[in-house]
Design an enzyme around this catalytic site. Structure first.
Site, PDB file in Angstrom:
ATOM      1  N   ARG A 299       0.815  -1.225   0.000  1.00 24.43           N
ATOM      2  CA  ARG A 299       0.000   0.000   0.000  1.00 24.43           C
ATOM      3  C   ARG A 299       0.841   1.262   0.000  1.00 24.43           C
ATOM      4  NH1 ARG A 299      -3.801  -2.790   4.236  1.00 24.43           N
ATOM      5  NH2 ARG A 299      -1.897  -2.364   5.362  1.00 24.43           N
TER       6      ARG A 299
ATOM      7  N   GLU B 128       7.036 -10.592  15.607  1.00 24.91           N
ATOM      8  CA  GLU B 128       6.708 -11.092  16.944  1.00 24.91           C
ATOM      9  C   GLU B 128       7.137 -12.556  17.077  1.00 24.91           C
ATOM     10  OE1 GLU B 128       2.879 -11.414  19.961  1.00 24.91           O
ATOM     11  OE2 GLU B 128       2.631 -10.549  17.965  1.00 24.91           O
TER      12      GLU B 128
END
Length: 177
Positions: free
Chosen positions: A62, A99
């Site tokens: 994006r 993560e």
């Protein structure tokens, strides 16, 4: 800022996506609105029009939308930073921590000329891992990063701490999930 509030209103909040407890900030509702898209690019253009930007580097995917339009408005070139396996010519790669595990981004080796003034752009700044990796690629090629620009910043994740050596501009900031 009045314009940033109008743009924030155009962003769709999707609860529990991609997993429970996360609010996904969906910018497709803003992008499909011609006035919203124009305002998004115009805000960035006004901020950077006098910065002598040589290239805008957009982060997949994006970051390509406004990044390409902004490069056009600034009279600059556009360079995509992509996920692995998407660029066809000789490239360099930078891994970064997620993560759980790692990911990577790549840029063509000939995308940046040493000394060029670079504006980095992505739609969203969360933890800063992706943009930090992209900055390392640009700096490895000799680019001078003028600023990092974003439509949205998730300030509650404290990404500016990680990116403290860079100028950062975000149009919209969310202080909570």
């Amino acid at each position: 800022m009045k314009d940033s509030q109008a743009l924030a209103f155009s962003v769709r909040n999707v609860p529990d996506f991609p997993k429970k407890g996360i609010v996904f900030r969906d910018i497709t509702t803003l992008l499909k609105d011609k006035e919203g898209l124009h305002k998004y690019v115009d805000i960035l253009y006004e901020r950077y029009k006098d910065q002598h930007i040589d290239k805008v580097v957009g982060i997949e995917s994006r970051g390509f939308v406004a990044g390409g339009a902004l490069a056009y408005r600034l009279g600059a070139g556009f360079v995509p930073v992509r996920k692995p396996g998407k660029l066809p010519a000789e490239k360099i790669r930078q891994e970064y921590q997620l993560e759980y595990g790692t990911d990577a981004v790549e840029i063509h080796r000939d995308a940046i000329v040493k000394g060029e003034r670079i504006l980095m752009h992505d739609d969203l700044l969360a933890t800063g891992g992706t943009i930090e990796a992209a900055c390392k690629l640009v700096e490895q090629l000799g680019g001078n990063i003028v600023s990092l620009s974003f439509l949205i910043e998730l300030s509650f994740l404290n990404p500016r701490k990680r990116l403290s050596t860079y100028d950062i501009f975000s149009i919209i900031s969310y202080d909570s999930e």
